[in-house]
Write a protein that holds these residues in place. Structure first.
Motif, PDB file in Angstrom:
ATOM      1  N   SER A 139     -33.484  14.749 -32.544  1.00 34.06           N
ATOM      2  CA  SER A 139     -34.554  15.677 -32.168  1.00 34.06           C
ATOM      3  C   SER A 139     -34.944  16.476 -33.404  1.00 34.06           C
ATOM      4  O   SER A 139     -34.172  16.555 -34.360  1.00 34.06           O
ATOM      5  CB  SER A 139     -34.081  16.619 -31.059  1.00 34.06           C
ATOM      6  OG  SER A 139     -33.058  17.456 -31.534  1.00 34.06           O
TER       7      SER A 139
ATOM      8  N   SER B 167     -39.401  24.690 -32.522  1.00 36.54           N
ATOM      9  CA  SER B 167     -40.450  24.058 -31.716  1.00 36.54           C
ATOM     10  C   SER B 167     -39.974  22.734 -31.127  1.00 36.54           C
ATOM     11  O   SER B 167     -40.353  22.376 -30.007  1.00 36.54           O
ATOM     12  CB  SER B 167     -41.714  23.836 -32.555  1.00 36.54           C
ATOM     13  OG  SER B 167     -41.430  22.986 -33.647  1.00 36.54           O
ATOM     14  N   GLY B 168     -39.126  21.998 -31.837  1.00 37.21           N
ATOM     15  CA  GLY B 168     -38.565  20.756 -31.298  1.00 37.21           C
ATOM     16  C   GLY B 168     -37.638  21.023 -30.127  1.00 37.21           C
ATOM     17  O   GLY B 168     -37.662  20.324 -29.123  1.00 37.21           O
TER      18      GLY B 168
ATOM     19  N   LEU C 187     -37.768  23.653 -28.162  1.00 35.99           N
ATOM     20  CA  LEU C 187     -38.608  24.100 -27.039  1.00 35.99           C
ATOM     21  C   LEU C 187     -39.324  22.919 -26.382  1.00 35.99           C
ATOM     22  O   LEU C 187     -39.501  22.901 -25.165  1.00 35.99           O
ATOM     23  CB  LEU C 187     -39.614  25.144 -27.518  1.00 35.99           C
ATOM     24  CG  LEU C 187     -39.023  26.494 -27.893  1.00 35.99           C
ATOM     25  CD1 LEU C 187     -40.101  27.409 -28.470  1.00 35.99           C
ATOM     26  CD2 LEU C 187     -38.355  27.141 -26.697  1.00 35.99           C
ATOM     27  N   LEU C 188     -39.728  21.950 -27.181  1.00 40.31           N
ATOM     28  CA  LEU C 188     -40.369  20.761 -26.633  1.00 40.31           C
ATOM     29  C   LEU C 188     -39.425  20.018 -25.698  1.00 40.31           C
ATOM     30  O   LEU C 188     -39.797  19.639 -24.582  1.00 40.31           O
ATOM     31  CB  LEU C 188     -40.821  19.835 -27.766  1.00 40.31           C
ATOM     32  CG  LEU C 188     -41.416  18.494 -27.352  1.00 40.31           C
ATOM     33  CD1 LEU C 188     -42.737  18.712 -26.647  1.00 40.31           C
ATOM     34  CD2 LEU C 188     -41.601  17.610 -28.554  1.00 40.31           C
ATOM     35  N   VAL C 189     -38.177  19.834 -26.121  1.00 36.75           N
ATOM     36  CA  VAL C 189     -37.182  19.167 -25.282  1.00 36.75           C
ATOM     37  C   VAL C 189     -36.926  19.982 -24.020  1.00 36.75           C
ATOM     38  O   VAL C 189     -36.862  19.441 -22.909  1.00 36.75           O
ATOM     39  CB  VAL C 189     -35.873  18.931 -26.067  1.00 36.75           C
ATOM     40  CG1 VAL C 189     -34.767  18.442 -25.156  1.00 36.75           C
ATOM     41  CG2 VAL C 189     -36.113  17.947 -27.203  1.00 36.75           C
TER      42      VAL C 189
ATOM     43  N   MET D 255     -38.983  22.120 -22.501  1.00 35.64           N
ATOM     44  CA  MET D 255     -40.146  22.080 -21.615  1.00 35.64           C
ATOM     45  C   MET D 255     -40.307  20.711 -20.947  1.00 35.64           C
ATOM     46  O   MET D 255     -40.688  20.625 -19.781  1.00 35.64           O
ATOM     47  CB  MET D 255     -41.424  22.451 -22.378  1.00 35.64           C
ATOM     48  CG  MET D 255     -41.397  23.876 -22.912  1.00 35.64           C
ATOM     49  SD  MET D 255     -40.886  25.134 -21.712  1.00 35.64           S
ATOM     50  CE  MET D 255     -42.196  25.087 -20.552  1.00 35.64           C
ATOM     51  N   MET D 256     -39.984  19.639 -21.661  1.00 36.92           N
ATOM     52  CA  MET D 256     -40.049  18.309 -21.053  1.00 36.92           C
ATOM     53  C   MET D 256     -39.017  18.195 -19.942  1.00 36.92           C
ATOM     54  O   MET D 256     -39.308  17.655 -18.862  1.00 36.92           O
ATOM     55  CB  MET D 256     -39.819  17.222 -22.110  1.00 36.92           C
ATOM     56  CG  MET D 256     -40.988  17.026 -23.029  1.00 36.92           C
ATOM     57  SD  MET D 256     -40.681  15.883 -24.387  1.00 36.92           S
ATOM     58  CE  MET D 256     -40.069  14.453 -23.571  1.00 36.92           C
TER      59      MET D 256
END
Length: 72
Positions: A29, A34-35, A37-39, A41-42
């Protein structure tokens, strides 16, 4: 237990992170906030859609004729 998927997912992510750190393999990852948070949120989106689909199926269960083999 309704939160089993979440608990197993969190445990698995910690195990993968620990294994990557101990074996010096790059983490799968992005190493920035931001990475992460992306994980997050997904995963949250997946969980929310799963909950919505379960509730929708429960709301419409009385409209379903059921399986043809089921005994009533």
């Amino acid at each position: 237990m309704p939160y089993t998927k979440i608990v197993v997912g969190l445990l698995l992510s910690f195990v993968v992170g620990i294994a990557c750190r101990l074996t010096h393999i790059p983490v799968p990852s992005p190493p920035v906030l931001s990475g992460a948070l992306l994980v997050l949120m997904m995963s949250t989106g997946y969980w929310l859609v799963d909950r919505y689909c379960q509730l929708r199926a429960a709301d419409n269960k009385d409209l379903c004729a059921g399986h043809a083999i089921e005994k009533k």
